[in-house]
Each structure stands twice: as structure tokens, then as C-alpha cells.
Design a protein around this motif. Structure first.
Motif, short mmCIF file in Angstrom:
data_model
loop_
_atom_site.label_atom_id
_atom_site.label_comp_id
_atom_site.label_asym_id
_atom_site.label_seq_id
_atom_site.Cartn_x
_atom_site.Cartn_y
_atom_site.Cartn_z
N ILE A 72 4.74 1.03 -3.23
CA ILE A 72 5.56 -0.06 -3.79
C ILE A 72 5.20 -1.29 -2.97
CG2 ILE A 72 7.90 -0.96 -4.09
CD1 ILE A 72 8.82 1.99 -4.46
N VAL A 73 4.69 -2.34 -3.66
CA VAL A 73 4.19 -3.49 -2.91
C VAL A 73 5.12 -4.69 -2.92
CG1 VAL A 73 1.75 -2.88 -2.94
CG2 VAL A 73 2.72 -4.10 -4.89
N SER A 74 5.99 -4.81 -3.93
CA SER A 74 6.91 -5.95 -3.95
C SER A 74 8.04 -5.70 -4.94
CB SER A 74 6.16 -7.24 -4.33
OG SER A 74 5.69 -7.13 -5.66
N GLY A 75 9.10 -6.50 -4.81
CA GLY A 75 10.19 -6.46 -5.79
C GLY A 75 11.36 -5.59 -5.40
N ASP A 76 11.17 -4.64 -4.48
CA ASP A 76 12.27 -3.76 -4.07
C ASP A 76 12.74 -4.16 -2.67
OD1 ASP A 76 14.12 -1.66 -4.04
OD2 ASP A 76 12.66 -0.22 -3.29
N GLU A 77 13.14 -5.44 -2.54
CA GLU A 77 13.51 -5.98 -1.23
C GLU A 77 14.66 -5.22 -0.57
OE1 GLU A 77 12.64 -7.97 -3.81
OE2 GLU A 77 10.81 -8.72 -2.88
N PHE A 116 10.11 -3.94 -9.70
CA PHE A 116 9.23 -3.84 -8.54
C PHE A 116 7.82 -3.48 -8.99
CE2 PHE A 116 11.37 0.27 -8.95
CZ PHE A 116 10.33 1.19 -8.85
N ASN A 117 6.86 -3.75 -8.11
CA ASN A 117 5.46 -3.50 -8.43
C ASN A 117 4.93 -2.32 -7.65
OD1 ASN A 117 5.01 -5.74 -10.26
ND2 ASN A 117 5.35 -7.02 -8.46
N VAL A 118 4.21 -1.44 -8.37
CA VAL A 118 3.58 -0.28 -7.76
C VAL A 118 2.07 -0.50 -7.83
CG1 VAL A 118 3.14 2.20 -8.01
CG2 VAL A 118 5.46 1.30 -8.33
#
Length: 193
Positions: free
Chosen positions: A31-36, A64-66
Motif C-alpha cells: 500500500i503506497v498512499s491513501g491509507d494515512e 488507497f493505492n496498491v
């Protein structure tokens, strides 16, 4: 990816979705972004996304981005977005301010408004949207407006004839998910000379 919505009561370590790519060599999922807020965790080899902790309704939807990265060359990768929605669970039943209400109705009146019954529901949205109905009692002589909770007589009453008192049970029902909930109120209607 848009998996089925999760309940706000979803427990940690619940399966959400599996991300998969068509590729000749093994890939590493992350998971690289969006799941802060860290709600999700992904298995780096299988692409299975699970919940990491309890979900807070007000933080969703989360997008989020995978990333799937070539296991032998970090410069070769692809990304996909995952949108996760959470649905509000119907937590509360409707509640009337009083479970017993007494109303007086003069005899010889044409069909008339008797009173308004208002229930409260602490849920939001459709889980808090109420409709009213008569559960038991004389449905030929009384009716309730299902949207407003206003109780009406549908006939004229004579004090000299029995009965001089009617008992009806009113319910308020929410439009909840996954199940509807009801609250009840008994109304005693006394015919007045």
C-alpha cells in the motif's frame, strides 16, 4: 477495485479484497498512499488486503493505492486504487418520550386530529428515518399518519355508549440496515362527555 462495503463493526484482520496482477515473475504488493490512518494491511506476496484495526465511520470512504512491483527490478511496477466504503450500522431503536400517553376526545366530534406522537432515533441517515403505524387497537376508529405520527379519529364517538376508553399501541419503525428497529407507545383515548 471497489470491494463490498464493510460494516462499521468490522473486526480487525477481516478480509477486504485480493489484488492480483498477471505477470510472469513474482511481484511484491504494497500500500503506497491513501491509507494515512492505517486501517488496512496487505500481504506482500498474496495481495490480500485485511483490516488492521476497528473502523471509524466518519473516516470513510478511504481510497488507497496498491503497488505491484517486480520482485527482481523495483523500477517495474503498476498501481491500482482501492475504494473502501463503510456502512453505518443501525445502533439505536426509536424511542418515544413516554411509553404511555393519555389523550381526551370529546364526544360527537367529526373525525379529527387527536395528537402527535414523536419518537427519537439517535441513528443518522436512513437508520434514523422513522415511519409510524398502529400495532394493535381499533383500526376502524383510529388511524396514524405514517410520516408525521399524527393520530386521528376516523369516526364520531358517543359518550353514552360503551366503550368510553380505547387503547391503541403505536409503533415507530426506522429504515435501518441490516434490520429495522421499532419503538412502542401505548395511547389511552378517553371519550369525554
Amino acid at each position: 477495485y471497489q470491494p463490498a462495503p464493510l460494516s462499521e463493526k468490522t473486526l480487525p484482520d477481516t478480509f477486504v479484497v485480493q489484488i492480483s496482477v498477471l505477470y510472469k515473475v513474482p511481484v511484491i504488493y504494497s500500500i503506497v498512499s491513501g491509507d494515512e490512518k492505517g486501517y488496512f494491511i496487505i500481504d506482500s506476496s498474496t495481495g490480500i488486503v485485511r483490516t488492521r484495526k476497528n473502523l471509524k465511520l466518519e473516516d470513510f470512504p478511504v481510497v488507497f493505492n496498491v503497488r505491484a512491483t517486480d520482485s527482481s527490478d523495483a523500477n517495474i511496477f503498476n498501481q491500482v486504487s482501492v475504494t473502501v466504503e463503510v456502512i453505518d450500522v443501525n445502533d439505536f431503536p426509536p424511542v418515544f418520550p413516554s411509553s404511555l400517553v393519555e389523550e381526551r376526545l370529546e364526544e360527537n366530534l367529526p373525525p379529527t386530529q387527536i395528537g402527535q406522537l414523536k419518537a427519537q432515533d439517535n441513528d443518522t441517515g436512513r437508520n434514523g428515518f422513522l415511519t409510524y403505524g398502529i400495532l394493535s387497537g381499533d383500526r376502524l376508529k383510529f388511524r396514524i399518519d405514517e410520516a408525521t405520527g399524527i393520530l386521528y379519529s376516523t369516526a364520531s364517538f358517543d359518550y353514552e355508549e360503551e366503550p368510553r376508553e380505547y387503547q391503541i399501541v403505536i409503533y415507530a419503525e426506522d429504515d435501518g440496515i441490516p434490520e429495522k428497529k421499532r419503538g412502542y407507545c401505548t395511547v389511552i383515548i378517553k371519550i369525554i362527555d
